[in-house]
Design a protein around this motif. Structure first.
Motif, PDB file in Angstrom:
ATOM      1  N   GLU A 109      46.481  37.589  35.571  1.00 47.66           N
ATOM      2  CA  GLU A 109      46.511  36.673  36.705  1.00 47.66           C
ATOM      3  C   GLU A 109      47.928  36.240  37.063  1.00 47.66           C
ATOM      4  O   GLU A 109      48.236  36.013  38.243  1.00 47.66           O
ATOM      5  N   ALA A 110      48.803  36.138  36.078  1.00 47.30           N
ATOM      6  CA  ALA A 110      50.174  35.740  36.362  1.00 47.30           C
ATOM      7  C   ALA A 110      50.860  36.789  37.229  1.00 47.30           C
ATOM      8  O   ALA A 110      51.539  36.462  38.214  1.00 47.30           O
ATOM      9  N   GLU A 111      50.688  38.054  36.886  1.00 43.21           N
ATOM     10  CA  GLU A 111      51.307  39.118  37.672  1.00 43.21           C
ATOM     11  C   GLU A 111      50.649  39.252  39.034  1.00 43.21           C
ATOM     12  O   GLU A 111      51.329  39.501  40.044  1.00 43.21           O
ATOM     13  N   VAL A 112      49.338  39.105  39.077  1.00 42.42           N
ATOM     14  CA  VAL A 112      48.625  39.166  40.354  1.00 42.42           C
ATOM     15  C   VAL A 112      49.132  38.089  41.303  1.00 42.42           C
ATOM     16  O   VAL A 112      49.380  38.346  42.491  1.00 42.42           O
ATOM     17  N   ALA A 113      49.313  36.882  40.800  1.00 40.66           N
ATOM     18  CA  ALA A 113      49.796  35.784  41.641  1.00 40.66           C
ATOM     19  C   ALA A 113      51.211  36.064  42.149  1.00 40.66           C
ATOM     20  O   ALA A 113      51.536  35.779  43.311  1.00 40.66           O
ATOM     21  N   ALA A 114      52.053  36.627  41.282  1.00 41.08           N
ATOM     22  CA  ALA A 114      53.425  36.949  41.692  1.00 41.08           C
ATOM     23  C   ALA A 114      53.432  37.989  42.802  1.00 41.08           C
ATOM     24  O   ALA A 114      54.164  37.860  43.793  1.00 41.08           O
ATOM     25  N   LEU A 115      52.620  39.018  42.669  1.00 39.95           N
ATOM     26  CA  LEU A 115      52.533  40.050  43.703  1.00 39.95           C
ATOM     27  C   LEU A 115      51.945  39.483  44.993  1.00 39.95           C
ATOM     28  O   LEU A 115      52.373  39.848  46.095  1.00 39.95           O
ATOM     29  N   ALA A 116      50.959  38.606  44.852  1.00 48.82           N
ATOM     30  CA  ALA A 116      50.351  37.995  46.035  1.00 48.82           C
ATOM     31  C   ALA A 116      51.390  37.196  46.813  1.00 48.82           C
ATOM     32  O   ALA A 116      51.396  37.203  48.050  1.00 48.82           O
ATOM     33  N   ALA A 117      52.279  36.515  46.095  1.00 49.55           N
ATOM     34  CA  ALA A 117      53.322  35.739  46.765  1.00 49.55           C
ATOM     35  C   ALA A 117      54.267  36.651  47.550  1.00 49.55           C
ATOM     36  O   ALA A 117      54.769  36.275  48.616  1.00 49.55           O
ATOM     37  N   GLN A 118      54.499  37.854  47.034  1.00 46.31           N
ATOM     38  CA  GLN A 118      55.392  38.794  47.696  1.00 46.31           C
ATOM     39  C   GLN A 118      54.749  39.450  48.914  1.00 46.31           C
ATOM     40  O   GLN A 118      55.425  39.758  49.896  1.00 46.31           O
ATOM     41  N   ARG A 119      53.428  39.661  48.852  1.00 46.74           N
ATOM     42  CA  ARG A 119      52.772  40.539  49.820  1.00 46.74           C
ATOM     43  C   ARG A 119      51.751  39.852  50.719  1.00 46.74           C
ATOM     44  O   ARG A 119      51.186  40.483  51.601  1.00 46.74           O
ATOM     45  N   ASN A 162      47.173  45.664  45.359  1.00 46.17           N
ATOM     46  CA  ASN A 162      47.336  46.729  44.361  1.00 46.17           C
ATOM     47  C   ASN A 162      45.945  47.165  43.918  1.00 46.17           C
ATOM     48  O   ASN A 162      45.292  46.463  43.153  1.00 46.17           O
ATOM     49  N   PRO A 163      45.459  48.299  44.400  1.00 42.70           N
ATOM     50  CA  PRO A 163      44.085  48.715  44.098  1.00 42.70           C
ATOM     51  C   PRO A 163      43.829  48.939  42.617  1.00 42.70           C
ATOM     52  O   PRO A 163      42.703  48.761  42.149  1.00 42.70           O
ATOM     53  N   PHE A 164      44.855  49.285  41.848  1.00 41.80           N
ATOM     54  CA  PHE A 164      44.655  49.506  40.420  1.00 41.80           C
ATOM     55  C   PHE A 164      44.452  48.183  39.686  1.00 41.80           C
ATOM     56  O   PHE A 164      43.630  48.086  38.778  1.00 41.80           O
ATOM     57  N   LEU A 165      45.204  47.166  40.080  1.00 42.90           N
ATOM     58  CA  LEU A 165      44.976  45.844  39.506  1.00 42.90           C
ATOM     59  C   LEU A 165      43.592  45.331  39.868  1.00 42.90           C
ATOM     60  O   LEU A 165      42.884  44.758  39.033  1.00 42.90           O
ATOM     61  N   ILE A 166      43.193  45.537  41.122  1.00 41.17           N
ATOM     62  CA  ILE A 166      41.878  45.081  41.569  1.00 41.17           C
ATOM     63  C   ILE A 166      40.775  45.796  40.790  1.00 41.17           C
ATOM     64  O   ILE A 166      39.800  45.184  40.351  1.00 41.17           O
ATOM     65  N   SER A 167      40.931  47.112  40.576  1.00 38.86           N
ATOM     66  CA  SER A 167      39.934  47.864  39.816  1.00 38.86           C
ATOM     67  C   SER A 167      39.862  47.375  38.377  1.00 38.86           C
ATOM     68  O   SER A 167      38.778  47.293  37.789  1.00 38.86           O
ATOM     69  N   THR A 168      41.020  47.058  37.798  1.00 36.66           N
ATOM     70  CA  THR A 168      41.042  46.537  36.430  1.00 36.66           C
ATOM     71  C   THR A 168      40.300  45.204  36.346  1.00 36.66           C
ATOM     72  O   THR A 168      39.500  44.975  35.435  1.00 36.66           O
ATOM     73  N   LEU A 169      40.558  44.332  37.313  1.00 35.32           N
ATOM     74  CA  LEU A 169      39.875  43.036  37.341  1.00 35.32           C
ATOM     75  C   LEU A 169      38.378  43.213  37.582  1.00 35.32           C
ATOM     76  O   LEU A 169      37.558  42.479  37.017  1.00 35.32           O
ATOM     77  N   ASP A 170      38.004  44.193  38.414  1.00 33.76           N
ATOM     78  CA  ASP A 170      36.586  44.467  38.650  1.00 33.76           C
ATOM     79  C   ASP A 170      35.906  44.883  37.352  1.00 33.76           C
ATOM     80  O   ASP A 170      34.779  44.476  37.059  1.00 33.76           O
ATOM     81  N   TYR A 171      36.590  45.719  36.573  1.00 31.22           N
ATOM     82  CA  TYR A 171      36.029  46.160  35.297  1.00 31.22           C
ATOM     83  C   TYR A 171      35.880  44.979  34.337  1.00 31.22           C
ATOM     84  O   TYR A 171      34.853  44.823  33.665  1.00 31.22           O
ATOM     85  N   LEU A 172      36.901  44.119  34.301  1.00 34.32           N
ATOM     86  CA  LEU A 172      36.880  42.974  33.393  1.00 34.32           C
ATOM     87  C   LEU A 172      35.911  41.889  33.833  1.00 34.32           C
ATOM     88  O   LEU A 172      35.541  41.034  33.035  1.00 34.32           O
ATOM     89  N   ARG A 173      35.484  41.936  35.095  1.00 29.73           N
ATOM     90  CA  ARG A 173      34.649  40.861  35.620  1.00 29.73           C
ATOM     91  C   ARG A 173      33.360  40.689  34.831  1.00 29.73           C
ATOM     92  O   ARG A 173      32.812  39.595  34.749  1.00 29.73           O
TER      93      ARG A 173
END
Length: 257
Positions: A109-119, A162-173
Motif C-alpha cells: 500500500e505504501a508503494e501504491v499510494a506513492a505511485l497514485a500521487a505521481q499518476r 500499474n496493472p501488475f500491482l492491481i493483479s497482485t492486490l486482487d490475488y491478495l484480496r
C-alpha cells in the motif's frame, strides 16, 4: 454451478465483486479444474449485471490464472499459473496472523499510494473522495465499513495505473478481506480508533491530491503501522466475538486455499 451465487451490491467495481464471487466458487472446487464456466449469458442472468461487467470479471480471473479460454469451446477452470503464497496457517485465526497480513499490506500500500500521487488524474481523486464519503456514511450508519474500506484502497490502486500491482492486490484480496473485517471491527469499538483511521485516510488522500509521492508513501505506511498498533491494543474478549471469529475463519479458509 447450479446454485445461486452470492448477491452483488450495486455500485462501483461490479466486475470486481463478480470476479470475487466466481473466484470463491472456483477455489472451493465449484467448478473444479477442467470444468467449463457457465456461459456469458448465464452469468449475466445469475448476477443481474451487464455483459461488459461479466467480461471484465472473467478477464480478472484469467489474469489470476484461474481460468483459460479455449477457442470455440468456452472458458474453463485451470490450476493457478503460479504457486499460491505459502502462509503459515497454524495461527491463521490469531492476532499474529492478522498483524502479518497487515505487514504485507504495508509493503504494497505504501508503494501504491506513492505511485497514485505521481499518476492520479482529477477523476481518480474524485473516485478516492467518493470512496471516503461512502466509508464515512457506512460508519455513521453503525457499520464497520469493511467493504467500503476495501473500495477506498482499491480506488487508490486504480490511480497508481500499474496493472501488475492491481493483479497482485486482487490475488491478495481473498486474504485481505478477512483481515480488513477484523481490523475494522476492532476500530469500530472505539471512537478514538475510528477518528484516527479517518485522519489517516485523509492524510493519504491529501498527499495523493497534492502529488506528493513521499508524503503519500509515508502516510500509507503510517496507516498500516497504526492498524497494527490498534490490533495489539485489542483486549482478549475482542477475539472471542462472533463476527471476529467468523472473519478469522474466513482468513484461515483463504490461507488453506
Amino acid at each position: 454451478m447450479s446454485h445461486r451465487f452470492q448477491s452483488i451490491t450495486p455500485g462501483v467495481h461490479l466486475s470486481e465483486q463478480v470476479a470475487e464471487a466466481l473466484s470463491a466458487e472456483i477455489r472451493a472446487g465449484r467448478p473444479a479444474a477442467g470444468d467449463k464456466l457457465p456461459t456469458e449469458a448465464a452469468l449475466v442472468e445469475q448476477f443481474a449485471v451487464s455483459r461488459t461487467v461479466v467480461r471484465e470479471a472473467v478477464s480478472r480471473l484469467k489474469s489470476l490464472g484461474l481460468v483459460e479460454s479455449r477457442q470455440g469451446s468456452g472458458v474453463f477452470v485451470k490450476r493457478a499459473a503460479f504457486a499460491p503464497l505459502n502462509f503459515d496457517t497454524r495461527s491463521a485465526a490469531s492476532m499474529q496472523a492478522v498483524i502479518q497480513m497487515v505487514e504485507v499490506r504495508r509493503a504494497l500500500e505504501a508503494e501504491v499510494a506513492a505511485l497514485a500521487a505521481q499518476r492520479r488524474t482529477a477523476d481518480d481523486v474524485k473516485r478516492i473522495r467518493q470512496a471516503m464519503a461512502a466509508l464515512d456514511k457506512a460508519v455513521k450508519a453503525g457499520g464497520d465499513g469493511a467493504d467500503e474500506d476495501v473500495n477506498y484502497h482499491r480506488a487508490i490502486a486504480d490511480a497508481a495505473q500499474n496493472p501488475f500491482l492491481i493483479s497482485t492486490l486482487d490475488y491478495l484480496r481473498q486474504f485481505l478481506r478477512g483481515v480488513t473485517r477484523v481490523t475494522r471491527a476492532n476500530e469500530a469499538r472505539r471512537a478514538d480508533f475510528a477518528g484516527q483511521v479517518r485522519e489517516e485516510h485523509e492524510a493519504i488522500t491529501q498527499a495523493i491530491e497534492a502529488g506528493d509521492s513521499l508524503q503519500a508513501r509515508q502516510a500509507a505506511a503510517r496507516h498500516m503501522d497504526n492498524a497494527i498498533r490498534r490490533i495489539e491494543q485489542a483486549d482478549p474478549a475482542f477475539w472471542q466475538q462472533e463476527g471476529v471469529q467468523l472473519a478469522s475463519a474466513l482468513l484461515s479458509d483463504a490461507l488453506r486455499h
